[in-house]
Enzyme design. Structure first.
Site, PDB file in Angstrom:
ATOM      1  CB  CYS A  38       6.717  -5.892 -41.803  1.00  0.00           C
ATOM      2  SG  CYS A  38       7.814  -7.096 -42.583  1.00  0.00           S
ATOM      3  CD  GLN A  68      24.896  -9.274 -39.007  1.00  0.00           C
ATOM      4  OE1 GLN A  68      23.699  -8.986 -39.085  1.00  0.00           O
ATOM      5  NE2 GLN A  68      25.714  -8.667 -38.171  1.00  0.00           N
ATOM      6  CG  ASN A  70      30.024 -12.122 -40.693  1.00  0.00           C
ATOM      7  OD1 ASN A  70      29.784 -12.820 -41.675  1.00  0.00           O
ATOM      8  ND2 ASN A  70      29.646 -10.857 -40.619  1.00  0.00           N
ATOM      9  CB  CYS A 127      22.085  -3.882 -34.056  1.00  0.00           C
ATOM     10  SG  CYS A 127      22.478  -4.465 -32.385  1.00  0.00           S
TER      11      CYS A 127
END
Length: 449
Positions: free
Chosen positions: A99, A283, A317, A407
């Site tokens: 993170c 995902q 998807n 992305c």
């Protein structure tokens, strides 16, 4: 607000000169955030990227690396904190490399990401979307349903290390619980070290891939050679006690140790089930994935006479939901196993208006039969490298709409510029908070004639 020590503070890699000798100030004013979630400061016309600093802050820092056009630094003390600075919720934050933004309030993260993408579209792609719609977001914790966990063993005493890479390093940090992982994966993470500690050695295991469907999960261990039967059995018990199934990946193929997992997820407000196997791309954020599909359906406004091309279609998807509204859908994917999975998913859903093909989408497609048939609408969901090669080939179709799922903002800017050259306009845009607390950002752009 009082001064704060930075969570990212550490001794920088060799800094040969003091700030004074380089005519650098003792503090810096942060004027923005970079796409890597680092604070941006300027000094004598040179940019300094400061890890751990936020827009509007005054910070003390240490130079970690010097370059000709920019420098890199570590924030060591926050003199004037941003009003949007918050206390991180993870005990490993600042040490773990996963993170980047837990010290920034979540809603402000999304605003910052939206601004960064729009800036790159204008600066690199030379275009601006006509309208920006609200971001797609969900919970900022316990959202990740798949991950890769590193596994190693200390040389001095053989203690296993299970966790993620340290920030700015290839070394592993022991992590017993990760707040962004869904609970079933965290249970495995918390118990895996104990199982490996009972073995004589776990050096033959390099990492674990954990993925979770709606009912069961898969724990896939990458191994350099077969494990002892006793260790394999212990790992199998750990997996099955926690609704997972065990797989081994030897670098050539992935095989189940015992029963295979029933891996699938159901899209909200739909009876469509998407099945997948260990190693398939899915995902990671189930909530945002559902919102993304719903927005794609809304923007494309499909009719029963639409013929849709879904590029980089994966296990279906997007293709399967699109097929419930469109006349026909052609899905194209580069991995044969995922093409087979998509075909099976369509069959299980009773959708007979789907066809799936394998193709290298960086190559010339003009001779392929499915390509010659023409399309009214196209959806593109490429990897980080983008889809410039295939986009250049789409010009002949002159379809009404192209929906680009991105992305990588820089690849989107480049590919979008090519679509603008072809006569499209970027009519709608939104960002998607698929990876809260990281610098990663995904977005949707609808291009229309």
């Amino acid at each position: 607000m009082k001064k704060q020590n930075s969570l990212f503070a550490r001794k920088p890699a060799k800094s040969p000169k003091s700030k004074a000798s380089m005519d650098y100030p003792e503090t810096l004013e942060i004027i923005g955030l970079s796409h890597e979630a680092r604070g941006i400061a300027k000094h004598n016309g040179k940019t300094i990227f400061v890890t751990g600093a936020l827009t509007g802050e005054t910070v003390r820092y240490e130079i970690s690396k010097k370059h000709r056009r920019f420098d890199e630094a570590e924030c060591v003390e926050v003199i004037t904190p941003s009003p949007n600075r918050v206390e991180p919720f993870c005990q490993y934050y600042g040490q773990c490399g996963g993170c980047d933004l837990q010290h920034l309030e979540h809603s402000e993260q999304i605003k910052a990401k939206e601004s960064l993408v729009l800036d790159q579209l204008q600066r690199l792609g030379k275009f601006n979307p006509e309208s920006t719609t609200p971001p797609l977001s969900g919970s900022d914790q316990e959202y990740r349903r798949s991950c890769r966990i590193g596994i190693n063993q200390l040389m001095r005493d053989g203690t296993p290390i299970i966790g993620f890479r340290r920030r700015g390093s290839s070394k592993l940090l022991q992590v017993d619980n990760c707040p962004i992982l869904i609970n079933p994966i965290n249970k495995i993470l918390g118990k895996l070290k104990a199982v490996l500690s009972e073995a004589d050695s776990c050096k033959e295991i390099t990492h674990a891939e954990l993925s979770m469907g709606d009912q069961q999960g898969a724990m896939t261990l990458r191994i350099k050679k077969p494990l002892p039967e006793s260790l394999s059995s212990s790992l199998q018990k750990l997996a099955e006690d926690n609704e997972f199934r065990l797989y081994f990946d030897n670098g050539q193929q992935i095989n189940a140790f015992g029963d295979e997992a029933d891996l699938s997820y159901q899209l909200e407000k739909s009876e469509t089930q998407i099945g997948f196997k260990p190693g398939d791309f899915i995902q990671v954020n189930a909530s945002v994935n559902t919102q993304m599909i719903n927005r794609a359906m809304d923007w494309l406004d499909l009719k029963d006479n639409d013929r849709v091309l879904d590029l980089f279609s994966g296990v279906g998807n997007f293709s399967l939901p699109l097929a419930t509204k469109a006349g026909s859908v052609i899905g194209v994917e580069g991995v044969e196993d995922m093409v087979q999975r998509a075909q099976n998913n369509a069959k299980q859903a009773g959708l007979n208006n789907c066809e799936f093909y394998r193709a290298d989408l960086s190559k010339d497609l003009k001779a392929l039969p499915w390509y010659k048939q023409g399309f009214s609408k196209i959806l593109i969901d490429p990897p980080r490298t983008g889809a410039l090669e295939v986009i250049k080939q789409l010009e002949q179709h002159q379809c009404d709409q192209i929906l680009y799922v991105s992305c990588n903002p820089s690849a989107l800017a480049r590919d979008g510029a090519e679509l603008i050259r072809q006569g499209y306009k970027a009519s709608k845009f939104c960002v998607m908070d698929m990876f809260p607390h990281t610098s990663h950002v995904e977005s949707l752009v609808l291009f229309e004639k």
